[in-house]
Every structure is written in C-alpha cells, then in structure tokens.
Design a protein around this motif. Structure first.
Motif, mmCIF file in Angstrom:
data_model
loop_
_atom_site.group_PDB
_atom_site.id
_atom_site.type_symbol
_atom_site.label_atom_id
_atom_site.label_comp_id
_atom_site.label_asym_id
_atom_site.label_seq_id
_atom_site.Cartn_x
_atom_site.Cartn_y
_atom_site.Cartn_z
ATOM 1 N N THR A 128 9.419 0.396 -10.013
ATOM 2 C CA THR A 128 9.337 -1.031 -9.678
ATOM 3 C C THR A 128 7.973 -1.352 -9.069
ATOM 4 O O THR A 128 7.479 -0.629 -8.193
ATOM 5 N N LYS A 131 5.650 -5.335 -4.026
ATOM 6 C CA LYS A 131 5.480 -6.748 -3.709
ATOM 7 C C LYS A 131 4.745 -6.894 -2.375
ATOM 8 O O LYS A 131 4.856 -6.055 -1.495
ATOM 9 N N ARG A 132 4.005 -7.984 -2.295
ATOM 10 C CA ARG A 132 3.318 -8.253 -1.026
ATOM 11 C C ARG A 132 4.343 -8.611 0.055
ATOM 12 O O ARG A 132 5.244 -9.391 -0.173
ATOM 13 N N ARG A 133 4.172 -8.023 1.208
ATOM 14 C CA ARG A 133 5.057 -8.331 2.334
ATOM 15 C C ARG A 133 4.304 -9.195 3.344
ATOM 16 O O ARG A 133 3.091 -9.036 3.526
#
Length: 615
Positions: A128, A131-133
């Motif tokens: 996967t 994603k930016r956090r």
C-alpha cells in the motif's frame, strides 16, 4: 504707642502664619514633586519591562515557528523515505522482476527454472502506498490551576434593544485553600465553581473513562452533586446505573470517601443512588439528612469591580441574568448594575452571591446598605467553612491557612489610653495585643481585654512611634499584624471587614485609602479618595494597616513618629509589594486640624463622622 506695638505684633503674627503656610506649601510641593518623579520612574520601568516582555514573546514565537518548521521538514523527509521504500517493495513484487529472478536463478537447473516460473506467474499483492500524515504541532501545557480554563465569554449584554460591551470579570486561577487534598467531583457548573478553590479538583470523567482518569491522581474523596445534565445524570436518578456502581466499587477498593450532595430536585429521585454512598448531605431543609448549604466563594463572590465600572441603572433579575449565560458570565453580570431588583422568592444563595459582589439589592443604589449586605453574606458562611463542615463529618482533616491577628497599639499620650483600649475591645477575631505604653496600660489592658493575650512593653522616653512599632512587631505571633492609632475611631466590624480582603486579593498589605475624617476645630467631616475603594493602590493610611507578619518583618518601620507610613508605602512600591484599599467604612481619622487633609478630601458635612463611617 501701644496701638502701634499691637499692630506690629499682629503684623508679625500674620507674617509668621504666612511663613508657616508657605513652608507647608513648599513641603507639599516637594512631596508632590518627589511622588511625580517616583511615578515617572515607575512608568519608565514598566515601559522597559513591557518592551523586554515583547522581545521575549517575539523570540519565543520565532523559536516556536522554527521548531514547527523543522518538525514539518522532518515529517516530509520521513514521508519521502517511506515513498522510496514503497517503490522498492513494489519493484520487488512486480511480475517481470520475479520472472527475471526465476530465469537468473534457474538457468542451469531446469527443475528450479520451471518451479520459479510457476511461482512468478502467481499474483502477489502490491504494498500500500504511504499517505501523508498531519504534522503534530506542540501543544501548550495544560494549565491545571483552578479557573484557568473557566473564563467569561459573553461580553455583550442587551437592555431594551440597546447593546452594551462589558469587560468580563477575570475568574482567578487560585490559590487552593487545601492543596494537600484531592477531590473527584461530579457537579453542575455552579457547584463546581464553588468547590474548585477548596482543594485540588478532578472533573470531566465519565462512567466510561473514570478508571483511566482517576488513577492519574487518586483522590481522597468523591463528591457527587444531584446533577441534572451530563453523563452522570442518568446514573444517579431512579435505579443506580452500572457506571455509578463501578465508580463506587473502585473507590471502596482504595478507601476513598464517597459523598452525595443533594442541592436541587426531588430527593426521592436520587434516594436509591444516594444509599450507595458512605455520606449524604442536603441543602433542602425538608430532607432529614445532614445540612450542607451553599456558601459564598470569596475567590469569585467579592466586591472587586469590573474594569469598565457599573452601569447607572437598576436591573431586574431577568435583565441581570438572561438564561443563556454560563456561570463565569453570571459573575460578570453580578458586578454590572447600580443595583439589582430581585423579586420575592429569589433563592437565598443567589441573593448572597449578588450581595457578596458589592451590588445593592433593591430599587436604589445605596452603598451603605450594600456594605452591610456584603458583610451579612459572608457571615452566613463561606464555601471554605461549608467544606470544613463536610470534611469534619466524613473524617478527613479540614486543616487550612488561618488569619489570626495581632494588634500593635503604641500609646504615646497616656490620656489616650482608655480610648485606645476601647477601640481594640470592640473588635472580634483579635488573638494578641501588643501594648507599648505607660506602666498602667498593662493592667488596664488585661481588664478590658480578658480573652485576648496581652503583651506589654514600656517604651524608652526618646522612642519614636516607628521604633515602638518595630519593638512590638518582634513580639507578634499571629499571621496578620494590624496597626491602630490611639487618636482615631474604629467600628466594631473594622478588623473583620479588613481581613476579608485577604480571601480574594493577592495583596500582602490591606488598609484604607478611602476613609472618613473628622477635624475637631472646624467640626468638619471629610471623605478622602472615595474612588479608591476595592483597588490596588500606591498607599494606604498607616492607622489602617493590616499586613502579613512576614512581609512587615522584612520591611520594618522607619524610625519616625510622623511619616513612618509614607516611608513604608514607598518601600512597598520599590519592592513590588501589593497594597490593597478596602471599603471606606469602619474607621474615622480624628485630628484637631489638618490643612493637607482639607485640601485633599471632599467635605461631607459639618458634624460628626461616625454616623457616616460606622455601620
């Protein structure tokens, strides 16, 4: 010849009088110039401190911004590293990459090649993508002081279509009356506001999370009010809820006292839940449980004024307290009107709270009646006294700081001895009297003050009043030290009223900058500085001084008979010691004449000052 001589003498007397007046004016001018210079210096110091504070705040903001920027850059670098790892993992599991690996490893072994090609043909789940956090910004540390997050928010009031902007009453952030005691409290905002200064208070826990929150600081007792809203309301009405039973079981395992406090509503609705608590109290006179009434909370129910002052109107209770106000905003409204016209049936606790804020109750703004009502509201009981009753009943120590008082009474003129002792005898709450005067003063003081510890010292003939006060100060044993002038008149509530200021101010010295004076020769009653009531001020009258003993021992008194109080107040300004002026009542400065006072106070009438001052 005799006529000429008499004229010469008269002219000389007039010249001497004019010279004295000129000298007095020169002295006053010098004093005013010195005070002006001191004020200018203090203003310059305040300006410099403000500039330094602004610089420090700007530097702190810049450092915080730099830290946030570095935090964001680090988060971006971590994200890019995660993307690179994801791309590498994706390449490794790609079919073409796995076919290449199978061909390379099986080029000399047909069996291994066939097995590798078969495995490479199977689908494999791709990793996967990251994603930016959101970047966590450093949160400000939570201020745990009572009242820190409990401030007024509604700054606008509406009357008959007109809008008024108020400067809200700043709810104080401490101190705690009993910092050694921790209580877990379930209460509505009103009761919570009354209790928050009495101990270290834990609130906001629910039936679902109390087992996680309360162990962070295990309380000494649990207090649950008959709340009407919130997550605990359903737990305590009717059949007790499982959350309440679990909370009480948790307390029982740890030996934590449990208290149910019925303050409103039909007691039958809470009866079953109340039976589960070790102790039960009620504010309802018709309920056969021990009494625990509301009391005024000096930290918030006090005569400290709003920054913008009062509106020149008498308001009804509905106008004063519209239904949408949170309790911090109620505390602002209490201080706003010239008077509050409360209808019959208004709860007694509400009347006491309004009166304790210095607001006249009725259809007229009467400062004398307001002061008497304030005094009566405190006499009915403060919340500290109510909590004392609760703690004594449930077996926990109710120890807290006291305000014991020693009185310094220097008697320079023996003819004033009887008058001076009579003024002290009027007072309540005096624990010790230090009498510095003639030998006969000792026996007379013990006769007049049979229930008070009397310490007598005979002064040396050359001692100034300041030296006498210093000698007496070393003998004081109480928390507070009062100085009383044998020439003046003190009302029976004088010390009680003054001591009250220590319950709601941060001052080390309390006294009166606003007071009545009586000059015997012209028979004039004067009022000095009426606007200086309930305010932090540069100086108060020395004859009204009430101070913390340790503060006075650090300052000491100047070796002077006249002006020792001016020197003391100047030292307070230099050292940053807060001085607070209380009300104008309960004291009369008495002199034969006083030119300075005549020019600095307003004339009330020709006659006695006592009917005005002693209430």
């Amino acid at each position: 010849m005799s006529t000429e001589l008499e004229s010469t003498r008269r002219a000389l007397r007039d010249a001497v009088a004019q010279a004295e007046r000129a000298a007095e004016l020169a002295r006053l001018l010098d004093a005013a110039q010195a005070k002006l210079a001191g004020a200018e210096q203090a203003a310059e110091e305040v300006r410099m401190l403000a500039e330094r504070l602004s610089e420090i705040e700007a530097r702190l903001a810049a450092e915080q911004a730099a830290a946030d920027r570095l935090r964001k850059e680090l988060a971006e670098q971590r994200f890019q590293a995660e993307v690179a790892n994801w791309k590498l993992s994706s390449i490794k599991v790609a079919r073409w990459n796995r076919l290449g690996d199978a061909i390379k490893s099986g080029k000399n072994n047909p069996v291994r090649l066939a097995r590798g090609l078969k495995g490479a043909a199977k689908p494999v789940k791709r990793p996967t993508a990251p994603k930016r956090r959101p970047v966590a910004i450093a949160a400000k540390p939570k201020d745990e002081r009572p009242g820190a997050a409990y401030q007024a928010t509604a700054t606008t009031r509406t009357l008959n279509g007109a809008s008024f902007k108020l400067k809200p009453f700043r709810v104080p952030t401490g101190p705690n009356t009993r910092p050694h005691l921790t209580a877990a409290v379930v209460a509505d905002p009103h009761a919570e506001a009354l209790l928050r200064y009495e101990w270290r208070q834990t609130t906001g826990f629910t039936p679902r999370d109390f087992a996680r929150i309360l162990p962070l600081e295990v309380p000494h007792l649990l207090v649950v009010e008959s709340v009407t809203q919130g997550p605990w309301a359903e737990e305590i009405t009717g059949e007790p809820g499982e959350g309440l039973k679990a909370l009480l079981a948790w307390c029982a395992e740890r030996g934590i006292r449990t208290v149910f406090w019925h303050t409103k509503g039909d007691v039958s609705a809470y009866a079953k839940a109340a039976e589960l608590f070790e102790h039960r109290f009620t504010a309802d006179l018709s309920v056969a449980w021990p009494r625990l009434q509301f009391g005024v909370q000096p930290r918030v129910h006090n005569p400290l004024p709003l920054a913008g002052g009062r509106i020149d109107r008498v308001l009804t209770l509905d106008q004063l307290l519209p239904g949408h106000l949170a309790y911090p905003d109620v505390l602002t409204s209490y201080r706003w009107p010239a008077a509050a016209d409360c209808p019959p049936g208004t709860p007694q606790w509400r009347l006491a709270e309004i009166a304790a804020c210095g607001t006249p109750i009725g259809t007229e703004a009467d400062s004398r009646r307001a002061h008497v009502a304030l005094r009566r509201a405190y006499q009915m009981g403060t919340m500290s006294e109510r909590v004392d009753e609760m703690l004594d009943a449930i077996g926990l120590p109710s120890a807290r700081a006291t305000l014991t008082t020693s009185v310094l009474l220097p008697i320079i003129d023996p003819y004033l001895m009887e008058h001076a002792l009579a003024q002290v005898a009027k007072q309540s709450g005096v624990d010790q009297v230090i009498v510095i005067g003639p030998p006969e003063a000792e026996l007379r003081a013990r006769d007049v003050l049979p229930d008070v510890e009397v310490v007598h010292r005979r002064p040396h003939p050359a001692m100034t009043e300041g030296a006498m006060l210093n000698a007496g100060l070393d003998l004081c044993e109480s928390d507070l030290v009062a100085v009383m002038d044998p020439r003046d008149v003190y009302g029976s509530h004088y010390l009680t009223d003054l001591k009250r200021a220590f319950l709601f101010t941060t001052a080390d010295i309390v006294g009166k900058a606003a007071y009545y004076a009586h000059l015997r020769k012209p028979q004039a009653t004067l009022l000095k500085q009426p606007d200086a009531e309930y305010a932090y001020v540069p100086e108060i009258a020395g004859a009204t001084l009430l101070a913390r003993r340790n503060t006075l021992r650090e300052l000491r008194f100047a070796d002077l008979t006249e002006g020792w109080d001016e020197v003391l107040m100047r030292q307070c300004r230099t050292d940053g010691i807060k001085v607070f002026s209380a009300d104008r009542f309960g004291y009369v400065r008495v002199r034969d004449e006083d030119r300075w006072l005549l020019g600095a106070a307003q004339l009330v009438e020709y006659g006695s000052a006592e009917p005005h001052a002693l209430i």
